[in-house]
Design an enzyme around this catalytic site. Structure first.
Site, PDB file in Angstrom:
ATOM      1  N   ARG A   7       0.831  -1.202   0.000  1.00 24.92           N
ATOM      2  CA  ARG A   7       0.000   0.000   0.000  1.00 24.92           C
ATOM      3  C   ARG A   7       0.862   1.246   0.000  1.00 24.92           C
ATOM      4  O   ARG A   7       1.907   1.301   0.631  1.00 24.92           O
ATOM      5  CB  ARG A   7      -0.885   0.017   1.246  1.00 24.92           C
ATOM      6  CG  ARG A   7      -1.798   1.234   1.344  1.00 24.92           C
ATOM      7  CD  ARG A   7      -2.352   1.417   2.743  1.00 24.92           C
ATOM      8  NE  ARG A   7      -1.320   1.651   3.732  1.00 24.92           N
ATOM      9  CZ  ARG A   7      -0.699   2.818   3.928  1.00 24.92           C
ATOM     10  NH1 ARG A   7      -0.994   3.861   3.187  1.00 24.92           N
ATOM     11  NH2 ARG A   7       0.237   2.938   4.854  1.00 24.92           N
ATOM     12  N   CYS A   8       0.416   2.247  -0.725  1.00 28.55           N
ATOM     13  CA  CYS A   8       0.974   3.602  -0.651  1.00 28.55           C
ATOM     14  C   CYS A   8      -0.192   4.558  -0.445  1.00 28.55           C
ATOM     15  O   CYS A   8      -1.317   4.269  -0.835  1.00 28.55           O
ATOM     16  CB  CYS A   8       1.730   3.976  -1.928  1.00 28.55           C
ATOM     17  SG  CYS A   8       3.342   3.207  -2.060  1.00 28.55           S
ATOM     18  N   SER A   9       0.103   5.697   0.156  1.00 34.67           N
ATOM     19  CA  SER A   9      -0.964   6.642   0.484  1.00 34.67           C
ATOM     20  C   SER A   9      -1.471   7.429  -0.706  1.00 34.67           C
ATOM     21  O   SER A   9      -2.637   7.771  -0.769  1.00 34.67           O
ATOM     22  CB  SER A   9      -0.490   7.630   1.547  1.00 34.67           C
ATOM     23  OG  SER A   9      -0.221   6.942   2.736  1.00 34.67           O
ATOM     24  N   THR A  10      -0.578   7.775  -1.616  1.00 38.86           N
ATOM     25  CA  THR A  10      -0.998   8.642  -2.719  1.00 38.86           C
ATOM     26  C   THR A  10      -0.947   7.899  -4.042  1.00 38.86           C
ATOM     27  O   THR A  10      -0.513   6.759  -4.118  1.00 38.86           O
ATOM     28  CB  THR A  10      -0.115   9.903  -2.792  1.00 38.86           C
ATOM     29  OG1 THR A  10       1.244   9.488  -2.919  1.00 38.86           O
ATOM     30  CG2 THR A  10      -0.261  10.747  -1.556  1.00 38.86           C
ATOM     31  N   GLN A  15       3.713   8.042  -5.889  1.00 32.53           N
ATOM     32  CA  GLN A  15       4.364   6.946  -5.186  1.00 32.53           C
ATOM     33  C   GLN A  15       4.149   5.668  -5.978  1.00 32.53           C
ATOM     34  O   GLN A  15       3.263   5.586  -6.812  1.00 32.53           O
ATOM     35  CB  GLN A  15       3.786   6.770  -3.773  1.00 32.53           C
ATOM     36  CG  GLN A  15       4.154   7.867  -2.821  1.00 32.53           C
ATOM     37  CD  GLN A  15       3.610   7.578  -1.421  1.00 32.53           C
ATOM     38  OE1 GLN A  15       2.494   7.099  -1.273  1.00 32.53           O
ATOM     39  NE2 GLN A  15       4.397   7.863  -0.415  1.00 32.53           N
TER      40      GLN A  15
END
Length: 194
Positions: A7-10, A15
């Site tokens: 998972r990445c936030s953006t 990302q």
């Protein structure tokens, strides 16, 4: 079965989860759930799909605890869920086997890692807010630049008199200027207020 979670936030433009995916594949994980969502978001579609796939004895693997969650509260719920589901959570070299008498030291380390992940997120939010405040104090204009008649595209200004004269519809004017209808409406409002 061992499942991976990355998972990445953006968004993908900012990302990339590929590093996490590669790390998980090197560890032998074949099926990896990946998404772009905040670590504190409870409604992550891929994480929910992963939880629905889990059967007793399965393992969830992530490269870092912060990929699973950035909230200690959510981490506690995740560990409780894992115990009830009879699955194992593996983060880096730490393995939490919640289905059978979990090792209190490892569980404590995982919770401590969760505290640091939450602190890290809070520090990031604080730095961003501080940076925005600093930029505003320096007089930096944030957000979209304000549009005025003098900054409207010349092509719009050239065709505007024909629109006012009734020779062009909004659709035709937008097409000639190569702009969307909402943008055209914004330009027309600026001209009317001008």
């Amino acid at each position: 079965m061992v499942y991976g979670y990355a998972r990445c936030s953006t968004s993908e433009r900012q990302q990339d989860v590929e590093r996490q995916v590669e790390d998980l594949r090197r560890q032998g994980v074949a099926e990896i759930f990946q998404e772009y969502a905040k670590g504190t978001d409870l409604n992550r579609p891929q994480f929910i799909a992963l939880q629905e796939r889990i059967r007793p004895g399965d393992t969830i693997m992530a490269t870092e605890l912060s990929r699973l969650t950035r909230s200690v509260h959510q981490l506690c719920h995740l560990l409780e869920w894992a115990a009830n589901a009879g699955c194992i959570i593996k983060v880096g070299s730490l393995t939490v086997d919640a289905k059978e008498n979990p090792d209190p030291m490892i569980e404590g380390l995982v919770l401590l890692m969760g505290v640091f992940a939450q602190i890290e997120r809070s520090m990031i939010v604080q730095r961003v807010k501080s940076g925005i405040k600093h930029a505003k104090n320096k007089g930096t204009k944030l957000g979209r630049p304000r549009i005025s008649i003098s900054t409207l595209p010349q092509i719009f200004l050239d065709h505007y008199p024909n629109f006012v004269a009734g020779q062009l519809t909004k659709t035709k004017l937008a097409s000639l200027c190569n702009i969307s209808r909402p943008t055209l409406n914004r330009y027309l409002l600026i001209m009317a207020e001008g």
